[in-house]
Design an enzyme around this catalytic site. Sequence first.
Site, short mmCIF file in Angstrom:
data_model
loop_
_atom_site.label_atom_id
_atom_site.label_comp_id
_atom_site.label_asym_id
_atom_site.label_seq_id
_atom_site.Cartn_x
_atom_site.Cartn_y
_atom_site.Cartn_z
N MET A 102 1.54 63.82 20.01
CA MET A 102 2.93 63.56 20.23
C MET A 102 3.23 62.07 20.31
O MET A 102 4.32 61.69 19.93
CB MET A 102 3.36 64.26 21.51
N PRO A 103 2.32 61.22 20.71
CA PRO A 103 2.65 59.80 20.63
C PRO A 103 2.96 59.40 19.19
O PRO A 103 2.39 59.95 18.25
CB PRO A 103 1.38 59.10 21.12
#
Length: 135
Positions: free
Chosen positions: A1-2
């Site tokens: 998700m980063p």
Amino acid sequence: MPLVRIHVFKGRSVDELQTLLDVAHDVVVEAFGVPRPDRYQILEEHEKSHLQVLDTGLGMDRSERFVLFEIITRVRSRTMKLVLYETLARSLRMQCGIDPSDVMVSIVENSDEDWSFGMGRAQFMTGELTASKTD
């Protein structure tokens, strides 16, 4: 998700760039505990005249192999960040031949309302995604 933005000087081969992307993803998965399919990366190649990278007075020699990582992520613990810095420098040395003095990282943290993965919705806020699904 980063979201990982990677800045390099022009001149690396396609294979070198792919290895760099793969190593960066493996380290984010390990250090931040995100699922392997959560892969969001942007690689930007710069002319030497368009990327200035001095050593901040630390006595580090920068080379043309320099890599800058900008990581936009939900809040992470201090321990997670330290593991990421160490693991990234070590892995890039071993797998890409990049000296640790040529690795710079900046982490920018945000919160759930700062992410929309599509469809015009903030999936963390709507409950379509939960922390356990993404990290």
